[in-house]
Design an enzyme around this catalytic site. Structure first.
Site, PDB file in Angstrom:
ATOM      1  N   GLU A 263     -48.468  -1.061  37.523  1.00 47.67           N
ATOM      2  CA  GLU A 263     -47.787  -0.377  36.502  1.00 47.67           C
ATOM      3  C   GLU A 263     -48.074  -0.820  35.068  1.00 47.67           C
ATOM      4  O   GLU A 263     -47.105  -1.421  34.570  1.00 47.67           O
ATOM      5  CB  GLU A 263     -46.308  -0.353  36.725  1.00 47.67           C
ATOM      6  N   PRO A 264     -49.314  -0.689  34.700  1.00 46.76           N
ATOM      7  CA  PRO A 264     -49.737  -1.151  33.341  1.00 46.76           C
ATOM      8  C   PRO A 264     -49.028  -0.333  32.181  1.00 46.76           C
ATOM      9  O   PRO A 264     -49.102   0.728  32.228  1.00 46.76           O
ATOM     10  CB  PRO A 264     -51.377  -1.197  33.296  1.00 46.76           C
ATOM     11  N   GLY A 265     -48.448  -1.100  31.062  1.00 48.90           N
ATOM     12  CA  GLY A 265     -47.991  -0.349  30.016  1.00 48.90           C
ATOM     13  C   GLY A 265     -48.717  -0.554  28.772  1.00 48.90           C
ATOM     14  O   GLY A 265     -49.538  -0.154  28.248  1.00 48.90           O
ATOM     15  N   ARG A 302     -40.886  -6.702  17.272  1.00 45.57           N
ATOM     16  CA  ARG A 302     -41.311  -7.802  18.601  1.00 45.57           C
ATOM     17  C   ARG A 302     -41.573  -9.036  18.078  1.00 45.57           C
ATOM     18  O   ARG A 302     -41.277 -10.126  18.729  1.00 45.57           O
ATOM     19  CB  ARG A 302     -42.821  -6.937  19.047  1.00 45.57           C
ATOM     20  N   TYR A 306     -39.161 -11.614  20.243  1.00 48.14           N
ATOM     21  CA  TYR A 306     -39.827 -12.756  20.988  1.00 48.14           C
ATOM     22  C   TYR A 306     -40.818 -13.315  20.643  1.00 48.14           C
ATOM     23  O   TYR A 306     -41.896 -13.706  21.480  1.00 48.14           O
ATOM     24  CB  TYR A 306     -39.806 -11.998  22.668  1.00 48.14           C
ATOM     25  N   CYS A 332     -32.523  -5.902   5.223  1.00 54.38           N
ATOM     26  CA  CYS A 332     -31.550  -6.765   4.968  1.00 54.38           C
ATOM     27  C   CYS A 332     -31.196  -7.452   5.961  1.00 54.38           C
ATOM     28  O   CYS A 332     -30.199  -7.816   6.590  1.00 54.38           O
ATOM     29  CB  CYS A 332     -30.210  -6.013   4.369  1.00 54.38           C
ATOM     30  N   GLU A 333     -32.273  -8.346   6.623  1.00 52.49           N
ATOM     31  CA  GLU A 333     -32.050  -9.400   7.757  1.00 52.49           C
ATOM     32  C   GLU A 333     -33.540 -10.233   7.463  1.00 52.49           C
ATOM     33  O   GLU A 333     -34.484  -9.480   6.656  1.00 52.49           O
ATOM     34  CB  GLU A 333     -32.206  -8.604   9.212  1.00 52.49           C
ATOM     35  N   TYR A 360     -44.503  -0.812  22.550  1.00 50.27           N
ATOM     36  CA  TYR A 360     -42.983  -1.342  21.957  1.00 50.27           C
ATOM     37  C   TYR A 360     -43.105  -1.163  20.686  1.00 50.27           C
ATOM     38  O   TYR A 360     -42.125  -2.083  20.121  1.00 50.27           O
ATOM     39  CB  TYR A 360     -42.895  -2.541  22.955  1.00 50.27           C
TER      40      TYR A 360
END
Length: 404
Positions: A263-265, A302, A306, A332-333, A360
């Site tokens: 199941e490669p994404g 991303r 992580y 504003c982060e 993603y």
């Protein structure tokens, strides 16, 4: 020759459609899929694109057109796959701590189903008995993946039925006459070491003897994608050879052939994608020179989520002298994309392209700070086609109910 869009092509697309925007290259998706089929031609392998990486309906249709199947993590993804034209036997649904009614919904669509908990396995067996064969997702207690946030097979992971509970699985099978046709594992993402897959194979082969109706061993996905220059991904050729050897041994040991599923994404779509942004401001702060772009964690979370690395290039000045920049967003982060990154000299208004952004990216995007999501473009046969239009203010109010 590896497919890649040039800086000139990306600049032309940015000029035409505006920024920020995601650009996907269809032929690169096909190239990645063909790498897999070539590497695993020595075994009975099927590939299911893990569409959680990128679910734009046009991408799903294109993936179908090149012969790849589709893997779904929710009932809505199943319904999107059906809408894209996938036949039910080309759709795989792997549940993850879902209400049983969602599994029933997938069953109504006639798709392949993997169940990840004893509770739902028992409910399924009691309701459907031997009328609808299913798979079970096993947690193999293997630590793998780029970091803990993307490791899914270790002993404290929420995913799958713990290997030590296999006796309980067998009791459910006995009590309900349920047919188990698939044994499934997925140990994590960014797996470079072929031996990690070998360990997973060993785990599943060891319990395969308990399931007489077994037809499929599903090794999940998680192939490593190279993000930095000189970095190596999973050796697909070596993995294909290893899997073929192991499954030939399985046939001799058990006297039956089984299919191997993957199941490669990210592997299929990551390198096909680019996020193009434009520099709003340059800001010197002590020794740090910030390049602030018209994007942020609302478009590509991303790196903040992580710690993923994305190569960034100044496609407006691809041959200029290099300087060091910290690339940040307009949210504003604290949304730092890259610290102390060497880029060709940047001016306000330049386009910065983020590479390996096909997986993603838009899927995790939001309307945070009430900002619009990027447009999406598919380049196919050399033509750039709009596949997600610009947001307008009304999109921010969609589904809200004004009562005051």
């Amino acid at each position: 020759m590896s497919q890649q869009l040039t800086s000139e092509q990306l600049v032309e697309i940015a000029d035409r459609f505006g920024t920020p925007l995601y650009v996907y290259h269809a032929e690169k998706i096909k190239e990645q899929y063909e790498k897999l089929t070539a590497a695993f031609e020595g075994c009975n392998a099927r590939f299911f694109y893990a569409c959680k990486a990128l679910t734009n309906i046009n991408i799903l249709k294109y993936v179908k057109s090149i012969g790849c199947n589709v893997d779904c993590s929710s009932l809505n993804e199943v319904l999107l796959a059906v809408r894209a034209g996938f036949e039910s036997n080309r759709i795989l649904y792997t549940s993850n701590n879902v209400a049983f009614c969602e599994i029933e919904g997938a069953k109504e669509q006639g798709v392949h189903i993997n169940i990840d908990s004893l509770s739902n396995l028992k409910k399924f067996g009691e309701k459907f008995s031997d009328t609808y064969p299913v798979g079970i997702r096993v947690r193999p207690n293997i630590m793998a993946g780029g970091n803990l946030k993307i490791s899914t097979g270790h002993s404290k992971s929420k995913f799958g039925i713990p290997l030590e509970n296999i006796d309980s699985v067998l009791q459910i099978v006995k009590d309900t006459n349920l047919r188990i046709r698939t044994l499934h594992i997925h140990t994590g993402s960014e797996i470079k070491d072929v031996e990690v897959f070998a360990k997973g194979i060993e785990v599943l082969f060891d319990i395969a003897k308990f399931f007489p109706h077994l037809e499929v061993i599903d090794l999940g996905g998680g192939f490593k994608v190279p993000y930095k220059p000189g970095e190596k991904g999973t050796d697909i050729q070596a993995l294909g050879k290893k899997v073929a050897e192991e499954f030939n041994l399985f046939e001799k040991l058990y006297g039956k052939k089984v299919e191997v599923w993957f199941e490669p994404g990210k592997f299929i779509v990551s390198e096909a994608g680019y996020l193009i942004t434009q520099v709003n401001v340059l800001k010197q702060s002590g020794e740090t020179l910030f390049a602030g772009v018209n994007s942020g964690l609302n478009h590509l979370i991303r790196p903040m989520f992580y710690g993923s690395h994305h190569e960034i290039k100044n496609i407006s000045n691809a041959s200029g002298p290099e300087k060091e920049y910290t690339v940040v967003g307009n949210i504003c982060e604290t949304d730092t994309f890259a610290e102390d990154r060497m880029l060709n000299e940047v001016s306000e208004g330049d386009y910065l392209a983020f590479y390996n952004a096909g997986a993603y990216g838009i899927e995790m995007a939001s309307h945070y700070n009430s900002r619009f999501k990027p447009q999406e473009i598919l380049v196919i046969d050399g033509e750039a086609k709009l596949i997600r239009k610009k947001d307008v203010l009304e999109d921010l109010l969609m589904n809200q109910v004004e009562v005051l």
